[in-house]
Design an enzyme around this catalytic site. Structure first.
Site, PDB file in Angstrom:
ATOM      1  N   ASN A  68       0.827  -1.212   0.000  1.00 37.68           N
ATOM      2  CA  ASN A  68       0.000   0.000   0.000  1.00 37.68           C
ATOM      3  C   ASN A  68       0.860   1.260   0.000  1.00 37.68           C
ATOM      4  OD1 ASN A  68      -2.960  -0.686   0.374  1.00 37.68           O
ATOM      5  ND2 ASN A  68      -2.035  -1.932   1.980  1.00 37.68           N
ATOM      6  N   VAL A  69       2.123   1.105   0.375  1.00 37.93           N
ATOM      7  CA  VAL A  69       3.016   2.240   0.587  1.00 37.93           C
ATOM      8  C   VAL A  69       3.988   2.350  -0.578  1.00 37.93           C
ATOM      9  CG1 VAL A  69       4.695   3.290   2.143  1.00 37.93           C
ATOM     10  CG2 VAL A  69       2.806   1.932   3.078  1.00 37.93           C
ATOM     11  N   ASN A  93       3.215 -11.797  -6.486  1.00 34.21           N
ATOM     12  CA  ASN A  93       2.336 -12.782  -5.875  1.00 34.21           C
ATOM     13  C   ASN A  93       1.396 -12.191  -4.833  1.00 34.21           C
ATOM     14  OD1 ASN A  93       1.510 -15.539  -4.747  1.00 34.21           O
ATOM     15  ND2 ASN A  93       2.556 -14.597  -2.995  1.00 34.21           N
ATOM     16  N   SER A 144      -5.696 -15.092 -10.713  1.00 33.21           N
ATOM     17  CA  SER A 144      -6.674 -16.035 -10.176  1.00 33.21           C
ATOM     18  C   SER A 144      -7.663 -16.387 -11.276  1.00 33.21           C
ATOM     19  CB  SER A 144      -7.427 -15.404  -8.998  1.00 33.21           C
ATOM     20  OG  SER A 144      -8.558 -16.184  -8.642  1.00 33.21           O
ATOM     21  N   TYR A 157     -12.437  -8.196  -6.012  1.00 34.92           N
ATOM     22  CA  TYR A 157     -11.261  -9.062  -6.175  1.00 34.92           C
ATOM     23  C   TYR A 157     -11.170  -9.584  -7.612  1.00 34.92           C
ATOM     24  CZ  TYR A 157      -8.164 -13.088  -5.562  1.00 34.92           C
ATOM     25  OH  TYR A 157      -7.145 -14.000  -5.698  1.00 34.92           O
ATOM     26  N   ALA A 158     -12.297 -10.067  -8.140  1.00 32.03           N
ATOM     27  CA  ALA A 158     -12.315 -10.581  -9.508  1.00 32.03           C
ATOM     28  C   ALA A 158     -11.984  -9.487 -10.517  1.00 32.03           C
ATOM     29  CB  ALA A 158     -13.684 -11.195  -9.813  1.00 32.03           C
ATOM     30  N   LYS A 161      -8.241  -8.935 -10.609  1.00 29.79           N
ATOM     31  CA  LYS A 161      -7.520 -10.015 -11.280  1.00 29.79           C
ATOM     32  C   LYS A 161      -7.758  -9.989 -12.795  1.00 29.79           C
ATOM     33  CE  LYS A 161      -5.508 -11.632  -7.663  1.00 29.79           C
ATOM     34  NZ  LYS A 161      -4.045 -11.483  -7.492  1.00 29.79           N
TER      35      LYS A 161
END
Length: 258
Positions: A68-69, A93, A144, A157-158, A161
């Site tokens: 995040n940083v 990853n 994913s 999330y989807a 990805k």
């Protein structure tokens, strides 16, 4: 896979799950590893595992970092160059998930997931690209199968990805003239703590785990080592003429209807 010997490999999210399995699996090949994650204690444990399979401690660089940083992302690259002098492989990853419905999803959650799952890999690739061009290196993005399917309660999330998969293909085309390869590995439901950290209750997680016997045609959840093997393949010269590829490691689930 001897082509990875002596190569400098950065692995984000290396303190657990797929990142941990990948670090230990690649350690057997005698590379130089930069392992990053937010949990310093777990990173130390992964480093010990790498040493146990024969990788000397001086070949392992641990960097506690929060994707995040922005300054932390810069520090990963700068410290790797200072310590090892080059970058041959970047494994993006690290990932963040949350099981929240569309109606209940706050913009803060949207921004958080975009930062970790999409913005951070983009920026790391941008920072590493000059060094990867020098070494004709490789980038492996851990995506994913959710990015290629519709998933209720995992929409953001989807989306991240799906964006990462398109980024993989687009960047592969842009870097091909420099002989830098870019590919994605797309795991199915993998037996890690990811779902629990994303908010799935333990009892629901156990049922979800059991359901993979039917949902994933080869049967059962994916083992982290199986994803690590695919990452190793994409990072090595064994895949020397493959770029822009989305490699599913999901027991065939992407072939089934939702």
């Amino acid at each position: 896979m001897t082509s990875l010997k002596e190569k400098v490999i950065i692995i984000t999210g290396a303190s657990s799950g797929i990142g941990e399995a990948t670090a230990v699996h690649l350690a057997e090949l005698q590379p130089f590893l930069t392992l990053t994650g937010r949990n310093e204690d777990n990173l130390g444990k992964v480093a010990k595992q790498c040493e146990e399979v024969g990788l000397p401690a001086e070949r392992i660089l641990l960097i506690k970092a929060d994707l995040n940083v922005e300054e932390d992302i810069k520090r990963i690259v700068e410290t790797t160059i200072k310590q090892f002098g080059r970058i041959d492989v970047l494994v993006n990853n690290a990932g963040y998930g949350d099981f929240t419905s569309f109606a209940d999803s706050k913009l803060e959650l949207f921004d958080q997931m975009m930062r970790v799952n999409l913005r951070a890999p983009f920026y790391l690739c941008q920072l590493c690209a000059p060094y990867l061009i020098q070494t004709k290196g490789t980038i492996v993005n851990v995506s994913s199968q959710a990015g290629q399917r519709a998933f209720p309660n995992a929409m953001i999330y989807a989306m991240t990805k799906a964006g990462l998969d398109n980024f993989t293909k687009s960047l592969a085309m842009e870097l091909a003239k420099h002989k830098v390869r870019v590919n994605s590995v797309l795991p199915g439901m993998t037996k890690t703590a990811f779902q629990l950290r994303a908010g799935m209750p333990p009892e629901a997680y156990e049922k979800y785990l059991e359901s993979q016997d039917e949902k994933q045609p080869l049967g059962g959840a994916v083992a982290p080592i199986d994803v690590a093997k695919a990452i190793k393949f994409m990072a090595s010269d064994e895949s020397s003429f493959i770029t822009g590829e989305l490699l599913f490691v999901d027991g065939g689930r992407h072939t089934k209807p939702v």
